[in-house]
Design a protein around this motif. Structure first.
Motif, short mmCIF file in Angstrom:
data_model
loop_
_atom_site.label_atom_id
_atom_site.label_comp_id
_atom_site.label_asym_id
_atom_site.label_seq_id
_atom_site.Cartn_x
_atom_site.Cartn_y
_atom_site.Cartn_z
N UNK A 1 -4.82 16.00 -3.69
CA UNK A 1 -3.52 15.61 -4.27
C UNK A 1 -2.82 14.58 -3.39
N UNK A 2 -2.79 14.81 -2.08
CA UNK A 2 -2.12 13.86 -1.19
C UNK A 2 -2.86 12.53 -1.16
N UNK A 3 -4.19 12.57 -1.19
CA UNK A 3 -4.96 11.33 -1.20
C UNK A 3 -4.62 10.50 -2.44
N UNK A 4 -4.59 11.13 -3.59
CA UNK A 4 -4.28 10.40 -4.82
C UNK A 4 -2.82 9.93 -4.86
N UNK A 5 -1.91 10.74 -4.32
CA UNK A 5 -0.51 10.32 -4.26
C UNK A 5 -0.31 9.15 -3.31
N UNK A 6 -1.02 9.16 -2.18
CA UNK A 6 -0.92 8.03 -1.26
C UNK A 6 -1.44 6.74 -1.90
N UNK A 7 -2.53 6.86 -2.62
CA UNK A 7 -3.08 5.68 -3.29
C UNK A 7 -2.11 5.17 -4.36
N UNK A 8 -1.43 6.09 -5.02
CA UNK A 8 -0.53 5.69 -6.11
C UNK A 8 0.85 5.24 -5.64
#
Length: 135
Positions: free
Chosen positions: A16-23
């Motif tokens: 979740x954090x990885x995808x939020x950082x990318x977004x």
């Protein structure tokens, strides 16, 4: 202190954090700021996603990286991400996502079950890790 975050919850939070950082490019509109505000969350997000895929936990697909290595990298990347708005001097424009996501990575790296940061020396030696190997 005692570790309280199971590796299964850690795995979900890591994706979740990885995808939020990318977004963050689009959700926090850092694309118009540019520089480190644009590239650091993107770079750390992709590194987290790659490490999550390779992690030895319940949701890791390839199960190559041990969780100890993953936890140490989370603490390093989280602390770097938290400090980045002031180090690269974009704190007047945006700093909240870097501090929030960096703090989450930092805390996840410390409080995950099996993390080397909360183990005592004798526990590390029983697990085959000497304190010299952590330095």
């Amino acid at each position: 202190m005692k570790s309280f975050l199971p590796t299964s919850v850690y795995a979900v939070l890591n994706y979740a954090i990885a995808l939020l950082l990318i977004s963050t490019l689009w959700t926090f509109d850092t694309i118009h700021i540019g520089g480190a505000a644009l590239f650091l969350p993107l770079l750390i997000g992709w590194l987290q996603l790659i490490m999550a895929i390779f992690a030895k936990n319940e949701l890791g697909f390839l199960k190559v990286f041990p969780m100890v290595m993953h936890n140490v990298n989370d603490v390093i990347m989280g602390s770097f991400l938290m400090c980045s708005p002031w180090v690269y001097d974009f704190h007047s424009k945006i700093w909240i996502p870097q501090v929030l996501f960096g703090g989450a990575l930092f805390l996840m790296g410390i409080f995950t079950v099996g993390s080397p940061f909360l183990k005592k020396d004798h526990e590390l030696q029983q697990g085959g890790i000497t304190p010299d190997q952590l330095v």
